[in-house]
Write an enzyme that holds these catalytic residues in place. Structure first.
Site, PDB file in Angstrom:
ATOM      1  N   ASN A   1       4.940   2.361  -0.068  1.00 53.74           N
ATOM      2  CA  ASN A   1       5.536   3.625  -0.543  1.00 53.74           C
ATOM      3  C   ASN A   1       7.055   3.677  -0.411  1.00 53.74           C
ATOM      4  OD1 ASN A   1       5.091   3.777   2.260  1.00 53.74           O
ATOM      5  ND2 ASN A   1       5.286   5.990   2.204  1.00 53.74           N
TER       6      ASN A   1
ATOM      7  N   GLU B   1       3.019   2.553  12.851  1.00 52.99           N
ATOM      8  CA  GLU B   1       3.512   3.742  12.149  1.00 52.99           C
ATOM      9  C   GLU B   1       2.498   4.040  11.065  1.00 52.99           C
ATOM     10  OE1 GLU B   1       6.111   5.544  12.921  1.00 52.99           O
ATOM     11  OE2 GLU B   1       6.621   4.237  14.587  1.00 52.99           O
TER      12      GLU B   1
ATOM     13  N   CYS C   1       5.065   9.237   4.060  1.00 55.31           N
ATOM     14  CA  CYS C   1       4.213   9.348   5.240  1.00 55.31           C
ATOM     15  C   CYS C   1       4.336  10.704   5.920  1.00 55.31           C
ATOM     16  CB  CYS C   1       4.525   8.236   6.219  1.00 55.31           C
ATOM     17  SG  CYS C   1       6.237   8.197   6.713  1.00 55.31           S
TER      18      CYS C   1
HETATM   19  P1  NAD Z   1      -2.390  -0.376   4.228  1.00 51.85           P
HETATM   20  O1  NAD Z   1      -2.808  -0.177   5.626  1.00 51.85           O
HETATM   21  O2  NAD Z   1      -3.431  -0.522   3.189  1.00 51.85           O
HETATM   22  O3  NAD Z   1      -1.460  -1.679   4.086  1.00 51.85           O
HETATM   23  C1  NAD Z   1      -0.272  -1.822   4.838  1.00 51.85           C
HETATM   24  C2  NAD Z   1       0.042  -3.300   5.005  1.00 51.85           C
HETATM   25  O4  NAD Z   1      -0.969  -3.902   5.804  1.00 51.85           O
HETATM   26  C3  NAD Z   1       0.072  -4.085   3.707  1.00 51.85           C
HETATM   27  O5  NAD Z   1       1.127  -5.001   3.761  1.00 51.85           O
HETATM   28  C4  NAD Z   1      -1.279  -4.806   3.716  1.00 51.85           C
HETATM   29  O6  NAD Z   1      -1.281  -6.002   2.964  1.00 51.85           O
HETATM   30  C5  NAD Z   1      -1.437  -5.105   5.188  1.00 51.85           C
HETATM   31  N1  NAD Z   1      -2.810  -5.327   5.647  1.00 51.85           N
HETATM   32  C6  NAD Z   1      -3.972  -4.991   5.058  1.00 51.85           C
HETATM   33  N2  NAD Z   1      -5.024  -5.375   5.832  1.00 51.85           N
HETATM   34  C7  NAD Z   1      -4.511  -5.957   6.938  1.00 51.85           C
HETATM   35  C8  NAD Z   1      -5.067  -6.509   8.128  1.00 51.85           C
HETATM   36  N3  NAD Z   1      -6.372  -6.563   8.334  1.00 51.85           N
HETATM   37  N4  NAD Z   1      -4.220  -6.975   9.062  1.00 51.85           N
HETATM   38  C9  NAD Z   1      -2.883  -6.903   8.912  1.00 51.85           C
HETATM   39  N5  NAD Z   1      -2.289  -6.398   7.805  1.00 51.85           N
HETATM   40  C10 NAD Z   1      -3.098  -5.922   6.824  1.00 51.85           C
HETATM   41  O7  NAD Z   1      -1.411   0.839   3.906  1.00 51.85           O
HETATM   42  P2  NAD Z   1      -0.744   1.177   2.525  1.00 51.85           P
HETATM   43  O8  NAD Z   1      -1.778   1.757   1.623  1.00 51.85           O
HETATM   44  O9  NAD Z   1       0.062   0.023   2.057  1.00 51.85           O
HETATM   45  O10 NAD Z   1       0.309   2.285   2.970  1.00 51.85           O
HETATM   46  C11 NAD Z   1       0.059   3.658   2.921  1.00 51.85           C
HETATM   47  C12 NAD Z   1      -0.138   4.205   4.306  1.00 51.85           C
HETATM   48  O11 NAD Z   1       1.013   3.931   5.103  1.00 51.85           O
HETATM   49  C13 NAD Z   1      -0.279   5.714   4.327  1.00 51.85           C
HETATM   50  O12 NAD Z   1      -1.315   6.071   5.197  1.00 51.85           O
HETATM   51  C14 NAD Z   1       1.057   6.190   4.882  1.00 51.85           C
HETATM   52  O13 NAD Z   1       1.016   7.444   5.506  1.00 51.85           O
HETATM   53  C15 NAD Z   1       1.402   5.093   5.814  1.00 51.85           C
HETATM   54  N6  NAD Z   1       2.827   5.066   6.115  1.00 51.85           N
HETATM   55  C16 NAD Z   1       3.232   5.402   7.365  1.00 51.85           C
HETATM   56  C17 NAD Z   1       4.585   5.434   7.654  1.00 51.85           C
HETATM   57  C18 NAD Z   1       5.083   5.802   9.024  1.00 51.85           C
HETATM   58  O14 NAD Z   1       6.223   5.504   9.309  1.00 51.85           O
HETATM   59  N7  NAD Z   1       4.282   6.435   9.868  1.00 51.85           N
HETATM   60  C19 NAD Z   1       5.519   5.099   6.676  1.00 51.85           C
HETATM   61  C20 NAD Z   1       5.053   4.778   5.412  1.00 51.85           C
HETATM   62  C21 NAD Z   1       3.704   4.748   5.143  1.00 51.85           C
END
Ligand code: NAD
Length: 513
Positions: free
Chosen positions: A152, A248, A282
């Site tokens: 995002n 996060e 987020c």
């Molecule tokens: P996601 O968890 O699907 O993926 C995030 C990352 O993790 C990607 O690079 C993905 O390839 C990787 N990944 C997937 N499976 C994995 C595993 N088993 N082990 C290690 N890595 C793995 O999240 P998303 O859909 O890309 O992002 C959206 C989410 O992120 C939302 O929930 C949003 O709120 C959150 N977010 C949080 C913050 C914060 O600072 N708190 C900031 C931005 C987004």
């Protein structure tokens, strides 16, 4: 329409490849090869070799690379904007504000503050120990850090932790989201152009398989930003290996509108909070609780403003696209659930029928309640559900009725009341009369409570979180005291008890200790 499609393999030994398509028009924009565990382990080995030399540079010297990076980001801003828009469909204004401006701000900030933050800290010891020993805390790098990022904010959410980990003296392996890999590739190019020594930053393409392999590899910390579900897997892997991680994660941020709020500002803030980055933020505003006495006026103002927002795939636009189909499915699911349970749609409520890409109209809902997914689960889309409450007490209770705890906002003209209410909200941060801007306030520790995360990025814990705080304690008498350590005996025991009674049992003693 799919943004990430697996490319069929012709043989089982062939590496997996993914095809990426533009969210605005479904045109192919490139392919990536998914890096498997072997490639990840080899990258970690290179990073491990490069780390001592990198750590041996002064903090200021490491910061000088960051300063160069900022210069290149400014020079190559069109390149970054174009890449980010192509793979996310966010508006140009958001590409500039969230990705370019925030990236320059964060990297410059860390470059400027790190030398002071990482300087050895002399601490005075308590009690009589202060006369016998000197304590200095050295912030030593952890080693090799794995950074896993979401889609995002593909540029800012990668460059901010990368800059912090690097300036702290670590080498870094970045695994950007498979939905937005090209921003990650661009980041690697920019650091290379800044002259970063080989092996200090490596960017690995891939999906969850690559991320999981990175967590299992011989890294010293994982900094993860993404969903709660994946965060749990990352935490489990790090827990098994006993390495630290920061998580996060997602949120369901509440906004509370008090009776004394400035209604026009609160309405404008609600829109910004809910629709910025098409709601895929987020700590965006995911639910609003407005006190009954001002609810009519607030809803009217929100609806009027929301109806004026522009959405489009070219020219000026206020609300961009949904970044990929999986998110659209969640948004449409929440919307259908809310409507079937009696929510009233004032604006939007559907995919934009006039646009081909993945566009969901900015939406305002009322008559919502906590039985609905839209008030419970992270929607991550441009929907603003508004719930009326009797008073601020009810608002606080509902705001806390969630397993999330990332951010929150309170709107009131009374700063003292806001501060009192803020301390009762179970969230990582609270903004008053503002949308959640904590991530941009780099002095503030940013992180979630409850299911929204563990640890913090930014603030002092940000850069220092990539270090081990190493206490070095030096005996003022060059170790001579150790000569009287043994033998134990009655005389020593009596002396110790006498000292304890004096130090902790008398007023003078307590003052000294
Ligand atoms: P996601 O968890 O699907 O993926 C995030 C990352 O993790 C990607 O690079 C993905 O390839 C990787 N990944 C997937 N499976 C994995 C595993 N088993 N082990 C290690 N890595 C793995 O999240 P998303 O859909 O890309 O992002 C959206 C989410 O992120 C939302 O929930 C949003 O709120 C959150 N977010 C949080 C913050 C914060 O600072 N708190 C900031 C931005 C987004």
């Amino acid at each position: 329409m799919a943004i990430v499609e697996p490319i069929p393999q012709t043989s089982a030994d062939e590496p997996r490849r993914l095809l990426l398509r533009n969210t605005l028009n479904n045109e192919p924009i490139g392919e990536i090869e998914v890096q498997a565990a072997d490639a990840v382990n080899a990258a970690v080995e290179r990073a491990r070799k490069a780390q001592p030399e990198w750590a041996a540079l002064s903090v200021d010297r490491r910061a000088s690379y960051l300063r160069r990076v900022v210069k290149i980001v400014l020079e190559r801003h069109e390149n970054i904007i174009e890449t980010v828009i192509r793979e996310t469909g966010k508006t140009r204004t958001e590409a500039i504000s969230m990705e370019i401006f925030s990236a320059c701000d964060a990297v410059s900030y860390h470059a400027k503050r790190a030398p002071k933050l990482l300087a050895p800290e002399k601490k005075s010891l308590h009690g009589v120990m202060r006369f016998m020993k000197k304590l200095t805390i050295h912030h030593v790098p952890l080693g090799v850090v794995g950074i896993i990022t979401p889609w995002n904010g593909p540029f800012i959410l990668a460059i901010n932790p990368v800059a912090q980990a690097l300036v702290a003296g670590n080498t870094v392996i970045l695994k950007p989201s498979e939905v937005t890999p090209f921003s990650g590739q661009l980041l690697a190019e920019i650091f290379e152009q800044a002259g970063l020594p080989e092996g200090v930053l490596q960017v690995l393409m891939g999906d969850g398989q690559t991320g999981a392999a990175l967590c299992e590899a011989a890294v010293d910390k994982i900094s993860f930003t993404g969903s709660v579900a994946t965060g749990r897997k990352v935490a489990e892997a790090c827990g098994r290996k006993l390495i630290p991680c920061t998580l996060e994660l997602g949120g369901k941020d509440p906004m509370i509108v008090c009776a004394d709020a400035d209604i026009e500002s609160a309405a404008a803030g609600a829109l910004a909070g809910a629709y910025m980055n098409t709601g895929q933020y987020c700590c965006g505003t995911e639910r609003v609780y407005v006190v009954d006495s001002v609810a009519d006026a607030f809803e009217k103002e929100v609806v009027k403003r929301a109806a004026e927002l522009r959405q489009g795939d070219e020219g000026e636009s206020d609300v961009g696209a949904i970044f990929w189909p999986r998110q659209m499915e969640i948004i449409e699911g929440h919307m259908a659930d809310a409507v079937s349970r009696g929510a009233k749609v004032h604006v939007g409520g559907r995919r934009n029928p006039n646009l081909d890409g993945l566009f969901f109209e900015p939406t305002v809902l009322t008559e919502v309640d906590h039985e609905m997914q839209i008030m419970r689960d992270e929607t991550f889309g441009p929907i603003l559900p508004i719930m009326r409450v009797k008073d601020e007490e009810e608002a606080i209770a509902l705001a806390n009725d969630t397993h999330y705890g990332l951010g929150a906002t309170i709107w009131t003209n009374d700063d003292f009341k806001a501060t009192r209410l803020a301390q009762r909200i179970e969230s990582g941060s609270v903004c008053v009369n503002d949308m959640t801007v904590t991530y941009g306030c780099l002095e503030a520790p940013f992180g979630g409570r409850k299911s929204s995360g563990v640890g913090q990025v930014n603030g002092e814990n940000g850069v220092r979180g990539y270090c081990h705080p190493l206490p070095v304690i030096v005996d003022r008498f060059k170790g001579k005291n150790s000569r009287s350590f043994y033998p134990y005996g009655k005389k020593k025991e009596d002396g110790l008890l006498k000292a304890a009674k004096f130090l902790f049992g008398t007023a003078l003693g307590r003052w000294i200790s």
